[in-house]
Design a protein around this motif. Structure first.
Motif, PDB file in Angstrom:
ATOM      1  N   HIS A   1     -10.130  -0.285  -1.095  1.00 62.26           N
ATOM      2  CA  HIS A   1      -9.460  -0.840  -2.282  1.00 62.26           C
ATOM      3  C   HIS A   1      -8.922  -2.225  -1.939  1.00 62.26           C
ATOM      4  O   HIS A   1      -8.785  -2.590  -0.774  1.00 62.26           O
ATOM      5  CB  HIS A   1      -8.331   0.078  -2.763  1.00 62.26           C
ATOM      6  CG  HIS A   1      -7.309   0.385  -1.712  1.00 62.26           C
ATOM      7  ND1 HIS A   1      -7.422   1.454  -0.862  1.00 62.26           N
ATOM      8  CD2 HIS A   1      -6.160  -0.269  -1.348  1.00 62.26           C
ATOM      9  CE1 HIS A   1      -6.393   1.467  -0.033  1.00 62.26           C
ATOM     10  NE2 HIS A   1      -5.623   0.423  -0.289  1.00 62.26           N
TER      11      HIS A   1
ATOM     12  N   CYS B   1       0.874  -1.163   0.000  1.00 63.93           N
ATOM     13  CA  CYS B   1       0.000   0.000   0.000  1.00 63.93           C
ATOM     14  C   CYS B   1       0.920   1.224   0.000  1.00 63.93           C
ATOM     15  O   CYS B   1       1.960   1.216   0.664  1.00 63.93           O
ATOM     16  CB  CYS B   1      -0.874  -0.035   1.248  1.00 63.93           C
ATOM     17  SG  CYS B   1      -2.359   0.976   1.127  1.00 63.93           S
TER      18      CYS B   1
ATOM     19  N   HIS C   1      -9.047  -3.072   2.301  1.00 58.50           N
ATOM     20  CA  HIS C   1      -9.083  -2.216   3.492  1.00 58.50           C
ATOM     21  C   HIS C   1      -9.365  -0.782   3.031  1.00 58.50           C
ATOM     22  O   HIS C   1      -9.374  -0.494   1.843  1.00 58.50           O
ATOM     23  CB  HIS C   1      -7.789  -2.331   4.316  1.00 58.50           C
ATOM     24  CG  HIS C   1      -6.551  -1.806   3.647  1.00 58.50           C
ATOM     25  ND1 HIS C   1      -5.388  -1.526   4.327  1.00 58.50           N
ATOM     26  CD2 HIS C   1      -6.282  -1.498   2.341  1.00 58.50           C
ATOM     27  CE1 HIS C   1      -4.469  -1.081   3.492  1.00 58.50           C
ATOM     28  NE2 HIS C   1      -4.986  -1.053   2.281  1.00 58.50           N
TER      29      HIS C   1
ATOM     30  N   HIS D   1      -6.064  -5.491  -2.574  1.00 59.48           N
ATOM     31  CA  HIS D   1      -4.642  -5.762  -2.821  1.00 59.48           C
ATOM     32  C   HIS D   1      -4.448  -7.200  -3.279  1.00 59.48           C
ATOM     33  O   HIS D   1      -5.195  -8.099  -2.864  1.00 59.48           O
ATOM     34  CB  HIS D   1      -3.825  -5.574  -1.539  1.00 59.48           C
ATOM     35  CG  HIS D   1      -3.560  -4.142  -1.191  1.00 59.48           C
ATOM     36  ND1 HIS D   1      -2.562  -3.414  -1.771  1.00 59.48           N
ATOM     37  CD2 HIS D   1      -4.190  -3.305  -0.330  1.00 59.48           C
ATOM     38  CE1 HIS D   1      -2.572  -2.179  -1.277  1.00 59.48           C
ATOM     39  NE2 HIS D   1      -3.551  -2.086  -0.405  1.00 59.48           N
TER      40      HIS D   1
ATOM     41  N   THR E   1      -8.067   2.910   3.257  1.00 56.02           N
ATOM     42  CA  THR E   1      -7.006   3.879   3.584  1.00 56.02           C
ATOM     43  C   THR E   1      -6.866   4.843   2.415  1.00 56.02           C
ATOM     44  O   THR E   1      -7.454   4.631   1.353  1.00 56.02           O
ATOM     45  CB  THR E   1      -5.627   3.199   3.787  1.00 56.02           C
ATOM     46  OG1 THR E   1      -5.213   2.650   2.524  1.00 56.02           O
ATOM     47  CG2 THR E   1      -5.662   2.108   4.835  1.00 56.02           C
TER      48      THR E   1
HETATM   49 ZN   LIG Z   1      -4.043  -0.384   0.630  1.00 55.28          ZN
END
Ligand SMILES: [Zn+2]
Ligand SMILES: [Zn+2]
Length: 297
Positions: A269, A234, A256, A271, A258
């Motif tokens: 979004h 991230c 998550h 990952h 952020t």
């Molecule tokens: Zn992220």
């Protein structure tokens, strides 16, 4: 662009040249140039076509577009910069409350799946059996531009033609192989860039897409529910890679909320992450976080 306006402008151009030769009026020309420049992909949007069929036997990389020659690569100026500046090898534009992407889904890398007679053939290092060959598609994605949280129980394995599009215009697939195969076994058929075609020639990524991301925070693509997907790290909302981190707070859907370099306020979004079902790293988990758009091929 509205076709009628274009025709009117072009007609104006012709008349202007004929009737006012002594006093050249280039306003229509400037207007036409502006419209062509500012809405290049709106013209494409009026067409139902995703582009011409690209033949494997003549497929070569176009070094100026970074896509295979014959692949339409056009991101409309009305798109947000995080899409416009990162996506290629597809046509993208805004339509109402959706982003529409049309893709021929032709990988802009070498691949064994182009077949040995293709200029883009490259033997793969994996040894699992896969008799399929990649082929030009007509994928159309309609993805909500203002994503909304769903129940989190809509399966990514529900028979969709694709569940998302990568920044280089390729299909994202779920965390499962076609039954009764296991994805861990199918992974032994991935080409040197982490993709492979299924039985109707749709090239896709379930897992790593090494042309785009290698243990970094790069933007991988956009999922059908409108949420972005990134690599294993991230970016902490900054352009510097020094503070990129491996998220420790991902939910079971690989996501998550952020900030990222593309979203100044905390935004959900996904990952690329270890997937409990597939038992390898995959782009997506078993379910969508948001309410999905649609896809056709
Ligand atoms: Zn992220
Ligand atoms: Zn697959």
């Amino acid at each position: 662009m509205n076709r009628t306006i274009l025709i009117m402008l072009m007609a104006g151009l012709v008349f202007g040249t004929c009737k006012k030769s002594e006093k050249k009026d280039d306003t229509p020309l400037l207007a036409l140039a502006y419209l062509m420049n500012s809405s290049t992909c709106s013209t494409a949007s009026s067409s139902t076509s995703t582009g011409t069929t690209v033949s494997n036997n003549t497929a070569t990389l176009n070094t100026s577009t970074g896509c295979v020659t014959g692949v339409t690569s056009c991101m409309d100026s009305a798109l947000p910069s995080w899409i416009k500046d990162n996506f290629k090898c597809a046509t993208g534009y805004v339509s109402g409350g959706n982003y529409v992407f049309k893709s021929q889904n032709v990988p802009n890398t070498k691949s064994s799946y182009y077949g040995t007679s293709s200029p883009l053939y490259e033997a793969r290092t994996t040894t699992g059996p896969n008799p399929n060959t990649t082929s030009s598609q007509k994928l159309v994605y309609t993805i909500p531009s203002s994503p909304t949280r769903g129940t989190g129980t809509v399966s990514t394995q529900g028979g969709l033609a694709s569940i998302g599009i990568t920044v280089n215009g390729l299909a994202i697939f779920n965390n499962a192989a076609a039954p009764p195969d296991l994805l861990t076994v199918e992974a032994l058929t991935f080409d040197n860039y982490g993709g492979h075609p299924q039985n109707s020639g749709i090239y896709h990524h379930h897992a790593g897409a090494t042309k785009i991301t290698n243990n970094d925070a790069n933007l991988v693509g956009l999922i059908l529910d409108g949420y972005a997907i990134y690599g294993k790290k991230c970016d902490n909302g900054t352009a510097t890679t020094a503070d990129d981190f491996t998220p420790g707070d991902l939910d079971s859907l690989h996501g998550h909320t952020t900030k990222t370099i593309h979203f100044a306020t905390a935004t959900y979004h996904y990952h690329l992450a270890f997937d409990a079902t597939a038992t390898i790293d995959t782009l997506m988990g078993s379910f969508f976080y948001g309410n999905t758009g649609s896809v056709s091929n």
